[in-house]
Design an enzyme around this catalytic site. Structure first.
Site, PDB file in Angstrom:
ATOM      1  N   LYS A  13       0.808  -1.215   0.000  1.00 32.49           N
ATOM      2  CA  LYS A  13       0.000   0.000   0.000  1.00 32.49           C
ATOM      3  C   LYS A  13       0.846   1.273   0.000  1.00 32.49           C
ATOM      4  O   LYS A  13       0.426   2.278  -0.558  1.00 32.49           O
ATOM      5  CB  LYS A  13      -1.025   0.000   1.129  1.00 32.49           C
ATOM      6  CG  LYS A  13      -0.457  -0.099   2.523  1.00 32.49           C
ATOM      7  CD  LYS A  13      -1.585  -0.207   3.540  1.00 32.49           C
ATOM      8  CE  LYS A  13      -1.064  -0.153   4.957  1.00 32.49           C
ATOM      9  NZ  LYS A  13       0.080  -1.045   5.260  1.00 32.49           N
ATOM     10  N   ARG A  88      -5.565   2.685  11.600  1.00 29.79           N
ATOM     11  CA  ARG A  88      -5.236   1.276  11.804  1.00 29.79           C
ATOM     12  C   ARG A  88      -6.101   0.663  12.890  1.00 29.79           C
ATOM     13  O   ARG A  88      -5.956  -0.521  13.171  1.00 29.79           O
ATOM     14  CB  ARG A  88      -3.776   1.161  12.213  1.00 29.79           C
ATOM     15  CG  ARG A  88      -2.836   0.735  11.074  1.00 29.79           C
ATOM     16  CD  ARG A  88      -1.448   0.654  11.671  1.00 29.79           C
ATOM     17  NE  ARG A  88      -0.528  -0.149  10.946  1.00 29.79           N
ATOM     18  CZ  ARG A  88       0.429   0.327  10.145  1.00 29.79           C
ATOM     19  NH1 ARG A  88       0.508   1.591   9.888  1.00 29.79           N
ATOM     20  NH2 ARG A  88       1.286  -0.497   9.586  1.00 29.79           N
ATOM     21  N   ARG A 127      12.274  -7.080   1.736  1.00 24.64           N
ATOM     22  CA  ARG A 127      12.152  -5.625   1.712  1.00 24.64           C
ATOM     23  C   ARG A 127      13.424  -4.972   2.260  1.00 24.64           C
ATOM     24  O   ARG A 127      14.023  -5.470   3.213  1.00 24.64           O
ATOM     25  CB  ARG A 127      10.964  -5.247   2.607  1.00 24.64           C
ATOM     26  CG  ARG A 127      10.268  -4.011   2.184  1.00 24.64           C
ATOM     27  CD  ARG A 127       8.799  -4.155   2.433  1.00 24.64           C
ATOM     28  NE  ARG A 127       8.477  -3.585   3.736  1.00 24.64           N
ATOM     29  CZ  ARG A 127       7.301  -3.025   3.992  1.00 24.64           C
ATOM     30  NH1 ARG A 127       6.353  -2.988   3.085  1.00 24.64           N
ATOM     31  NH2 ARG A 127       7.058  -2.541   5.172  1.00 24.64           N
ATOM     32  N   ARG A 160      14.514  -3.391   7.834  1.00 24.20           N
ATOM     33  CA  ARG A 160      14.019  -2.689   9.025  1.00 24.20           C
ATOM     34  C   ARG A 160      13.724  -3.687  10.146  1.00 24.20           C
ATOM     35  O   ARG A 160      13.259  -4.783   9.878  1.00 24.20           O
ATOM     36  CB  ARG A 160      12.722  -1.954   8.675  1.00 24.20           C
ATOM     37  CG  ARG A 160      12.944  -0.552   8.219  1.00 24.20           C
ATOM     38  CD  ARG A 160      11.737   0.130   7.654  1.00 24.20           C
ATOM     39  NE  ARG A 160      10.439  -0.353   8.055  1.00 24.20           N
ATOM     40  CZ  ARG A 160       9.297   0.013   7.473  1.00 24.20           C
ATOM     41  NH1 ARG A 160       9.316   0.888   6.498  1.00 24.20           N
ATOM     42  NH2 ARG A 160       8.159  -0.464   7.865  1.00 24.20           N
ATOM     43  N   ARG A 171       3.076  -8.527  13.534  1.00 19.31           N
ATOM     44  CA  ARG A 171       2.367  -7.420  12.873  1.00 19.31           C
ATOM     45  C   ARG A 171       1.131  -7.923  12.140  1.00 19.31           C
ATOM     46  O   ARG A 171       0.109  -7.241  12.089  1.00 19.31           O
ATOM     47  CB  ARG A 171       3.299  -6.688  11.892  1.00 19.31           C
ATOM     48  CG  ARG A 171       4.411  -5.945  12.608  1.00 19.31           C
ATOM     49  CD  ARG A 171       5.386  -5.366  11.625  1.00 19.31           C
ATOM     50  NE  ARG A 171       4.851  -4.199  10.942  1.00 19.31           N
ATOM     51  CZ  ARG A 171       5.363  -3.687   9.839  1.00 19.31           C
ATOM     52  NH1 ARG A 171       6.417  -4.239   9.273  1.00 19.31           N
ATOM     53  NH2 ARG A 171       4.821  -2.630   9.278  1.00 19.31           N
TER      54      ARG A 171
HETATM   55  P1  AMP Z   1       4.223   1.182   8.438  1.00 17.63           P
HETATM   56  O1  AMP Z   1       5.415   1.838   7.859  1.00 17.63           O
HETATM   57  O2  AMP Z   1       2.923   1.831   8.036  1.00 17.63           O
HETATM   58  O3  AMP Z   1       4.180  -0.301   8.209  1.00 17.63           O
HETATM   59  O4  AMP Z   1       4.311   1.395  10.039  1.00 17.63           O
HETATM   60  C1  AMP Z   1       5.393   0.887  10.796  1.00 17.63           C
HETATM   61  C2  AMP Z   1       4.991   0.824  12.272  1.00 17.63           C
HETATM   62  O5  AMP Z   1       4.639   2.131  12.735  1.00 17.63           O
HETATM   63  C3  AMP Z   1       3.760  -0.035  12.572  1.00 17.63           C
HETATM   64  O6  AMP Z   1       4.062  -1.400  12.704  1.00 17.63           O
HETATM   65  C4  AMP Z   1       3.299   0.585  13.889  1.00 17.63           C
HETATM   66  O7  AMP Z   1       4.106   0.168  14.970  1.00 17.63           O
HETATM   67  C5  AMP Z   1       3.573   2.063  13.662  1.00 17.63           C
HETATM   68  N1  AMP Z   1       2.390   2.736  13.076  1.00 17.63           N
HETATM   69  C6  AMP Z   1       2.291   3.291  11.833  1.00 17.63           C
HETATM   70  N2  AMP Z   1       1.073   3.809  11.627  1.00 17.63           N
HETATM   71  C7  AMP Z   1       0.371   3.584  12.772  1.00 17.63           C
HETATM   72  C8  AMP Z   1      -0.956   3.872  13.192  1.00 17.63           C
HETATM   73  N3  AMP Z   1      -1.845   4.485  12.384  1.00 17.63           N
HETATM   74  N4  AMP Z   1      -1.322   3.485  14.443  1.00 17.63           N
HETATM   75  C9  AMP Z   1      -0.463   2.873  15.274  1.00 17.63           C
HETATM   76  N5  AMP Z   1       0.796   2.561  14.938  1.00 17.63           N
HETATM   77  C10 AMP Z   1       1.219   2.910  13.702  1.00 17.63           C
END
Ligand code: AMP
Length: 213
Positions: A13, A88, A127, A160, A171
């Site tokens: 996404k 989320r 990734r 990462r 996750r």
């Molecule tokens: P992403 O890059 O979107 O996969 O986000 C990486 C990490 O950031 C996630 O696994 C969460 O720990 C945190 N995170 C990102 N967006 C949110 C959100 N809307 N609510 C809570 N945690 C978030």
């Protein structure tokens, strides 16, 4: 045009959100990127967020909602935006709706990039990310020009912490428990659209463009 990208971590996404932002000239707002920038800059928010992110858990809503509500209130969001990784949880979706309601607006589309868990685990281990500029790559599907080096800024690419296999499964569990209910939430609002995220990236993007018009 105000768009939400839904989908499991690693569904692609983020890649799609960036392309949508480019095509429709709207800002790409990624909460994950905002948290990572805060971690890099050593802010209080970054320190708090990192504790959760490294464990594959969600950062609490109270640290997340206000920063998005502030961001979408900025001038460059007047013609729309694409949200990537937010909301989320149901409370985040409700906070977003409330904030937009206050501006006399509402979301236009929630696009679910659908990919089964097995494919996600495979993808995430390939990734690679640049911690300096936020660019992301995949060793098979989006390789950098020079192995291990960011095309955009020349920094070293890394896997990462939150893309490591043990964290990925956590996750995914968190996604099914806390984020998947948003699919019904937006279905009930009549704005949910689904695309098959197992298809090649370009095909997924053209399916999205067909939806957005
Ligand atoms: P992403 O890059 O979107 O996969 O986000 C990486 C990490 O950031 C996630 O696994 C969460 O720990 C945190 N995170 C990102 N967006 C949110 C959100 N809307 N609510 C809570 N945690 C978030």
């Amino acid at each position: 045009m105000k768009i939400i990208m839904l989908g499991a971590p690693g569904a692609g996404k983020g890649t799609q959100a960036k392309q949508i932002a480019g095509k429709y000239s709207i800002p790409h707002i990624s909460t994950g990127d905002i948290f990572r920038a805060n971690i890099k800059n050593g802010t209080e928010l970054g320190k708090k967020a990192k504790e959760y992110m490294d464990k594959g858990l969600l950062v609490p809503d109270e640290l997340t909602c206000d920063l998005v509500v502030d961001r979408i209130g900025q001038d460059d969001c007047k013609n729309g935006f694409v949200l990537d990784g937010f909301p989320r949880t149901i409370p985040q979706a409700e906070a977003l709706d409330k904030a937009l309601d206050g501006l006399g607006e509402k979301m236009d589309y929630a696009i679910d990039v659908d990919v089964p868990d097995e494919s996600i685990v495979k993808r995430m281990s390939g990734r690679r990310a640049c911690l300096d500029c936020g660019a992301t790559y995949h060793i098979v599907s989006i390789p950098p020009k020079q192995e291990g080096i960011c095309d955009a800024c020349g920094s070293k690419l890394v896997l990462r912490d939150d893309d490591k296999p043990e964290t990925v499964q956590k996750r995914l569990d968190v996604y099914h428990e806390q984020t998947q209910p948003l699919i019904d939430y937006y279905k009930n609002q009549g704005i949910l659209k689904s695309v098959d995220g197992t298809k090649p990236m370009e095909e997924v993007f053209s399916n999205i463009v067909e939806i957005l018009g």
